[in-house]
Design a protein around this motif. Structure first.
Motif, PDB file in Angstrom:
ATOM      1  N   ASN A 157      -4.823  50.270 -87.633  1.00  0.00           N
ATOM      2  CA  ASN A 157      -4.759  51.599 -87.024  1.00  0.00           C
ATOM      3  C   ASN A 157      -3.452  51.740 -86.251  1.00  0.00           C
ATOM      4  N   ALA A 158      -3.263  52.845 -85.583  1.00  0.00           N
ATOM      5  CA  ALA A 158      -1.984  53.136 -84.925  1.00  0.00           C
ATOM      6  C   ALA A 158      -1.684  52.203 -83.763  1.00  0.00           C
ATOM      7  N   ASP A 159      -2.688  51.505 -83.260  1.00  0.00           N
ATOM      8  CA  ASP A 159      -2.450  50.588 -82.148  1.00  0.00           C
ATOM      9  C   ASP A 159      -2.084  49.176 -82.600  1.00  0.00           C
ATOM     10  N   PHE A 160      -2.539  48.765 -83.786  1.00  0.00           N
ATOM     11  CA  PHE A 160      -2.396  47.362 -84.160  1.00  0.00           C
ATOM     12  C   PHE A 160      -1.692  47.115 -85.478  1.00  0.00           C
ATOM     13  N   LEU A 161      -1.145  48.114 -86.120  1.00  0.00           N
ATOM     14  CA  LEU A 161      -0.444  47.910 -87.387  1.00  0.00           C
ATOM     15  C   LEU A 161       0.773  47.016 -87.149  1.00  0.00           C
ATOM     16  N   GLY A 162       0.786  45.866 -87.794  1.00  0.00           N
ATOM     17  CA  GLY A 162       1.879  44.917 -87.621  1.00  0.00           C
ATOM     18  C   GLY A 162       1.781  44.081 -86.359  1.00  0.00           C
ATOM     19  N   ARG A 163       0.678  44.178 -85.645  1.00  0.00           N
ATOM     20  CA  ARG A 163       0.485  43.430 -84.403  1.00  0.00           C
ATOM     21  C   ARG A 163      -0.846  42.682 -84.470  1.00  0.00           C
ATOM     22  N   GLY A 164      -0.923  41.682 -85.330  1.00  0.00           N
ATOM     23  CA  GLY A 164      -2.167  40.951 -85.534  1.00  0.00           C
ATOM     24  C   GLY A 164      -2.652  40.226 -84.295  1.00  0.00           C
ATOM     25  N   THR A 165      -1.736  39.657 -83.536  1.00  0.00           N
ATOM     26  CA  THR A 165      -2.118  38.944 -82.321  1.00  0.00           C
ATOM     27  C   THR A 165      -2.707  39.903 -81.295  1.00  0.00           C
ATOM     28  N   ALA A 166      -2.129  41.093 -81.196  1.00  0.00           N
ATOM     29  CA  ALA A 166      -2.655  42.082 -80.252  1.00  0.00           C
ATOM     30  C   ALA A 166      -4.059  42.521 -80.656  1.00  0.00           C
ATOM     31  N   PHE A 167      -4.297  42.659 -81.968  1.00  0.00           N
ATOM     32  CA  PHE A 167      -5.646  43.016 -82.421  1.00  0.00           C
ATOM     33  C   PHE A 167      -6.635  41.912 -82.055  1.00  0.00           C
ATOM     34  N   ASP A 168      -6.254  40.663 -82.280  1.00  0.00           N
ATOM     35  CA  ASP A 168      -7.149  39.551 -81.956  1.00  0.00           C
ATOM     36  C   ASP A 168      -7.490  39.513 -80.470  1.00  0.00           C
ATOM     37  N   ARG A 169      -6.486  39.724 -79.622  1.00  0.00           N
ATOM     38  CA  ARG A 169      -6.727  39.731 -78.174  1.00  0.00           C
ATOM     39  C   ARG A 169      -7.617  40.888 -77.767  1.00  0.00           C
ATOM     40  N   ALA A 170      -7.375  42.068 -78.321  1.00  0.00           N
ATOM     41  CA  ALA A 170      -8.188  43.236 -77.965  1.00  0.00           C
ATOM     42  C   ALA A 170      -9.617  43.057 -78.453  1.00  0.00           C
ATOM     43  N   ALA A 171      -9.793  42.577 -79.677  1.00  0.00           N
ATOM     44  CA  ALA A 171     -11.138  42.365 -80.205  1.00  0.00           C
ATOM     45  C   ALA A 171     -11.878  41.307 -79.382  1.00  0.00           C
ATOM     46  N   ASP A 172     -11.189  40.254 -79.015  1.00  0.00           N
ATOM     47  CA  ASP A 172     -11.823  39.218 -78.200  1.00  0.00           C
ATOM     48  C   ASP A 172     -12.244  39.758 -76.845  1.00  0.00           C
ATOM     49  N   SER A 173     -11.402  40.561 -76.225  1.00  0.00           N
ATOM     50  CA  SER A 173     -11.753  41.068 -74.897  1.00  0.00           C
ATOM     51  C   SER A 173     -12.921  42.055 -74.964  1.00  0.00           C
ATOM     52  N   VAL A 174     -12.989  42.889 -75.998  1.00  0.00           N
ATOM     53  CA  VAL A 174     -14.131  43.801 -76.136  1.00  0.00           C
ATOM     54  C   VAL A 174     -15.403  43.000 -76.406  1.00  0.00           C
ATOM     55  N   GLU A 175     -15.304  41.944 -77.213  1.00  0.00           N
ATOM     56  CA  GLU A 175     -16.467  41.095 -77.462  1.00  0.00           C
ATOM     57  C   GLU A 175     -16.933  40.402 -76.189  1.00  0.00           C
ATOM     58  N   VAL A 176     -15.999  40.004 -75.330  1.00  0.00           N
ATOM     59  CA  VAL A 176     -16.371  39.372 -74.066  1.00  0.00           C
ATOM     60  C   VAL A 176     -17.080  40.372 -73.164  1.00  0.00           C
ATOM     61  N   TRP A 177     -16.575  41.606 -73.120  1.00  0.00           N
ATOM     62  CA  TRP A 177     -17.255  42.639 -72.338  1.00  0.00           C
ATOM     63  C   TRP A 177     -18.666  42.852 -72.869  1.00  0.00           C
ATOM     64  N   ALA A 178     -18.818  42.885 -74.175  1.00  0.00           N
ATOM     65  CA  ALA A 178     -20.146  43.090 -74.761  1.00  0.00           C
ATOM     66  C   ALA A 178     -21.069  41.915 -74.434  1.00  0.00           C
ATOM     67  N   ASP A 179     -20.569  40.702 -74.533  1.00  0.00           N
ATOM     68  CA  ASP A 179     -21.397  39.541 -74.218  1.00  0.00           C
ATOM     69  C   ASP A 179     -21.799  39.524 -72.743  1.00  0.00           C
ATOM     70  N   GLU A 180     -20.922  40.007 -71.897  1.00  0.00           N
ATOM     71  CA  GLU A 180     -21.194  40.006 -70.460  1.00  0.00           C
ATOM     72  C   GLU A 180     -22.257  41.037 -70.077  1.00  0.00           C
ATOM     73  N   TYR A 181     -22.229  42.208 -70.698  1.00  0.00           N
ATOM     74  CA  TYR A 181     -23.040  43.311 -70.195  1.00  0.00           C
ATOM     75  C   TYR A 181     -24.219  43.727 -71.097  1.00  0.00           C
ATOM     76  N   ARG A 182     -24.201  43.402 -72.351  1.00  0.00           N
ATOM     77  CA  ARG A 182     -25.320  43.857 -73.195  1.00  0.00           C
ATOM     78  C   ARG A 182     -26.566  43.049 -72.875  1.00  0.00           C
ATOM     79  N   ARG A 183     -27.717  43.724 -73.058  1.00  0.00           N
ATOM     80  CA  ARG A 183     -29.002  43.087 -72.774  1.00  0.00           C
ATOM     81  C   ARG A 183     -29.751  42.896 -74.077  1.00  0.00           C
ATOM     82  N   ASP A 184     -30.248  41.693 -74.303  1.00  0.00           N
ATOM     83  CA  ASP A 184     -30.995  41.420 -75.538  1.00  0.00           C
ATOM     84  C   ASP A 184     -32.480  41.715 -75.355  1.00  0.00           C
TER      85      ASP A 184
END
Length: 184
Positions: A157-184
């Protein structure tokens, strides 16, 4: 004039040992910076708006004020569009996950999130109909078994085209937020 929606907190660059380095977790924030394609498109739109504003001044000096008002309105629409383009993306807070689009904004509370995961799949290239093989960060919501998972971020997408490392960092941080706050 600072534009807080343009910059992600710099804490992700300095604190590798802390997963969620924010002091105020109730504030909505984008855990990544906007990409060069998004910023470039907004800059071109703002440049176009400056020319339209200049023409509105010339029209106001030489023609009727109503026609200058129409041209001024077109310039304001271009400015608002550029600012909205810069605001697009995935935002997180302690309240949930927010996906801001050009015309719509969807907020999902953490208690409705089942999973956030990165998968390999065909993704849209810069939001256009053409698809390429890439990575997508998918949101799986509770109570929606028939609908496919919604992509939050893609590697093309427009934020991560050609920036694979930035996508990995952003995806990891969103996953961490989800793991921290979601309730099972």
């Amino acid at each position: 004039m600072p534009l807080p929606f343009l910059t992600a907190d710099r804490a992700f660059e300095t604190a590798d040992d802390v997963a969620l380095p924010y002091h105020d977790r109730d504030r909505w924030r984008r855990p990544y910076r906007p990409g060069p394609w998004r910023v470039g498109a907004a800059a071109i739109l703002l440049l176009l708006a400056s020319f339209v504003l200049f023409s509105a001044v010339i029209i106001a000096a030489t023609a009727s004020p109503s026609s200058a008002g129409v041209v001024f309105g077109v310039a304001l629409v271009a400015i608002v569009g550029a600012l909205r383009l810069l605001r697009m993306g995935t935002w997180v807070s302690a309240h949930g996950l927010r996906q801001v689009g050009l015309f719509t904004t969807r907020t999902v509370p953490w208690d409705q999130v089942v999973a956030v995961r990165t998968v390999q799949q065909p993704v849209r290239w810069l939001g256009l109909p053409r698809t390429v093989q890439g990575q997508a960060l998918l949101l799986v919501r509770r109570g929606r078994p028939a609908t496919p998972a919604e992509p939050l971020l893609t590697s093309h997408n427009a934020d991560f085209l050609g920036r694979g490392t930035a996508f990995d960092r952003a995806a990891d941080s969103v996953e961490v937020w989800a793991d921290e706050y979601r309730r099972d």
